[in-house]
Design a protein around this motif. Sequence first.
Motif, PDB file in Angstrom:
ATOM      1  N   PRO A 176      70.030  31.125  33.883  1.00  0.00           N
ATOM      2  CA  PRO A 176      70.153  29.668  33.976  1.00  0.00           C
ATOM      3  C   PRO A 176      69.099  29.009  33.141  1.00  0.00           C
ATOM      4  N   SER A 177      69.382  27.920  32.890  1.00  0.00           N
ATOM      5  CA  SER A 177      68.315  26.790  32.063  1.00  0.00           C
ATOM      6  C   SER A 177      67.288  26.542  33.061  1.00  0.00           C
ATOM      7  N   LEU A 178      66.285  26.062  32.751  1.00  0.00           N
ATOM      8  CA  LEU A 178      64.928  25.782  33.615  1.00  0.00           C
ATOM      9  C   LEU A 178      65.525  24.458  33.895  1.00  0.00           C
ATOM     10  N   HIS A 179      65.895  23.596  33.253  1.00  0.00           N
ATOM     11  CA  HIS A 179      66.242  22.280  33.620  1.00  0.00           C
ATOM     12  C   HIS A 179      67.474  22.150  34.738  1.00  0.00           C
TER      13      HIS A 179
ATOM     14  N   ALA B 102      68.442  21.307  40.419  1.00  0.00           N
ATOM     15  CA  ALA B 102      69.185  21.698  41.659  1.00  0.00           C
ATOM     16  C   ALA B 102      68.284  21.588  42.799  1.00  0.00           C
ATOM     17  N   GLU B 103      67.110  22.286  42.417  1.00  0.00           N
ATOM     18  CA  GLU B 103      66.095  22.089  43.618  1.00  0.00           C
ATOM     19  C   GLU B 103      65.871  20.999  43.734  1.00  0.00           C
ATOM     20  N   ILE B 104      65.680  19.741  43.025  1.00  0.00           N
ATOM     21  CA  ILE B 104      65.253  18.537  43.150  1.00  0.00           C
ATOM     22  C   ILE B 104      66.222  18.017  44.310  1.00  0.00           C
TER      23      ILE B 104
ATOM     24  N   HIS C  26      57.476  24.511  43.106  1.00  0.00           N
ATOM     25  CA  HIS C  26      58.086  25.685  42.889  1.00  0.00           C
ATOM     26  C   HIS C  26      58.355  25.898  41.391  1.00  0.00           C
ATOM     27  N   PHE C  27      57.821  24.991  40.575  1.00  0.00           N
ATOM     28  CA  PHE C  27      58.242  25.026  39.137  1.00  0.00           C
ATOM     29  C   PHE C  27      57.862  26.316  38.458  1.00  0.00           C
ATOM     30  N   ASP C  28      56.943  26.862  38.509  1.00  0.00           N
ATOM     31  CA  ASP C  28      56.526  28.320  38.196  1.00  0.00           C
ATOM     32  C   ASP C  28      57.489  29.476  38.678  1.00  0.00           C
ATOM     33  N   ALA C  29      57.794  29.252  39.714  1.00  0.00           N
ATOM     34  CA  ALA C  29      59.013  30.248  40.284  1.00  0.00           C
ATOM     35  C   ALA C  29      60.357  29.987  39.671  1.00  0.00           C
ATOM     36  N   LEU C  30      60.562  28.675  39.418  1.00  0.00           N
ATOM     37  CA  LEU C  30      61.889  28.597  38.667  1.00  0.00           C
ATOM     38  C   LEU C  30      61.935  28.854  37.312  1.00  0.00           C
ATOM     39  N   LEU C  31      60.686  28.488  36.540  1.00  0.00           N
ATOM     40  CA  LEU C  31      60.615  28.973  35.348  1.00  0.00           C
ATOM     41  C   LEU C  31      60.805  30.568  35.159  1.00  0.00           C
ATOM     42  N   ALA C  32      60.336  31.385  35.899  1.00  0.00           N
ATOM     43  CA  ALA C  32      60.346  33.042  36.171  1.00  0.00           C
ATOM     44  C   ALA C  32      61.974  33.290  35.957  1.00  0.00           C
ATOM     45  N   GLN C  33      62.637  32.349  36.869  1.00  0.00           N
ATOM     46  CA  GLN C  33      63.995  32.824  36.980  1.00  0.00           C
ATOM     47  C   GLN C  33      64.851  32.136  35.834  1.00  0.00           C
ATOM     48  N   SER C  34      64.370  31.499  35.099  1.00  0.00           N
ATOM     49  CA  SER C  34      65.212  30.759  33.999  1.00  0.00           C
ATOM     50  C   SER C  34      65.058  31.734  32.617  1.00  0.00           C
ATOM     51  N   SER C  35      65.918  31.073  31.923  1.00  0.00           N
ATOM     52  CA  SER C  35      65.936  31.616  30.371  1.00  0.00           C
ATOM     53  C   SER C  35      64.786  31.366  29.364  1.00  0.00           C
TER      54      SER C  35
END
Length: 477
Positions: free
Chosen positions: A363-366, A371-373, A384-393
């Motif tokens: 998934p894209s980071l944005h 979705a998390e917001i 949780h920005f860094d965790a989302l970044l790790a999950q993203s493309s």
Amino acid sequence: MIALFLLAAMPAKADRAVELDRLATRYHALGQLDGSVLVADRGSVIYHRAFGLANREWQIPHTTDTAFRVASLTKQFTATLVMQLAEQGKLRLDDRIGKFVPELSPEIGNRVTLHHLLNHTSGIVDYANYPGFWSNRLGEKVPKADFLAIMNRPLEFEPGSQGHYSSSNYTLLGWVIEKQTGKTYSEALDSMILRPAGMRRTAYDAPDRIMPRKASGYVRALGQYRPADPLWIPNIGAGGGVVSTTGDFLKLDRALAGNALLTPESKRQMFTAYVKDDVWGDLGYGYGWLVGSRTIAGKSRLVHEHGGNGNGFRTLVTRYPEDGKLVVIFLNEGNGNKGPEIYKMRRDFTDVLYGQAVTLPKPSLHDLLAAEIHRAGDEAALAHFDALLAQSSQPENGDGLNRLAYQYAEMGRASTGIAILQRATALFPRDGNLHDSMGELYLLLGSNGNARAAYQRALELDPDNGNAKEMLKKLGQ
């Protein structure tokens, strides 16, 4: 071992089609592919499939025959028409534009040639991105005098000295075509390109013209779709007014591979990179195309490419002419910005076409952040920005986060947008546009001091940022 044996025994074409479908299906599941994809090799279709809805109100699905507004892919048709007129002796590429459009000031009309217009080296101001030009009239007929008022502003640079993408160039070329043919742009397009190339599902999208099975356009913001605002097509005309299908763009590719539309010399001129492009920066401006090379499967490959970004649509066509390969992607979602997702799709589809292994996209980071917001609120999501970044493309630039920030600002949540931009600038510290955007959002909150600091940083990173210069003047610096 049996599965491996069966895979190896599959014909190469079928193997590539399976892998392309795996990728395209994943992109659709991520919400990034609603439209039609065509991949071909020397005129033979490897993969052609449609995803999602052509009309969300009526829940009508796309088919491979769905017609899309192709936006700036129209420029390829306009350039071809000009080259055909040059072959017929009805104009010369070194003719000054003032010969055909006398309403232009002598400082412009006597200096800018058709060659400069074709390869975006004219220096003429772009009406399409001029601040306030479209305010409250995107769907209304704009008088020709209003276009000329922008085009007659002082040149941004000496013609031929550099490249800057400008739809003004192709609007002017459209007027030249109509004057030299005695036909409307639509009539010239039909008789000189579409009928000879057999492109029966392509047309100029005039307001009074019904195009069967045409997709509706949509804008997606924060995961929600809305219909794109109405657009009066004659306003963009020869720069973005065509509607077509992915299948018809294969016919265009084949016509350009042969001599049905242009002579070899005209094609040589069209597909020459005259100056570095300022869109992505890795190719150069030809006539209606970006031209250059990219390393694919360990080898430098010649590339002809162009994208279209319109109100409710995104399109991209990429040719690899020496190898006879083609990738076409048409989407009926877009807000006019050159989002990176369609280019990532093109890269993945191209790698498969050349036999390279490709991992499924993430998934894209944005999208993850939005979705998390929505789920947990601003503060918790950004924590949780860094965790989302790790999950993203893993974004390659700040464009996606920048668009997300503006989407929140448009909802009256400029502070959320600023918080997103702060994280984006930490990821991409050399991206001056992110600081420029932050300045605009600070102004929405009435925080002039922070806006001034943001614009100053934007100007430090990009000394040519005209908007930052103008805003700093208004803010007293």
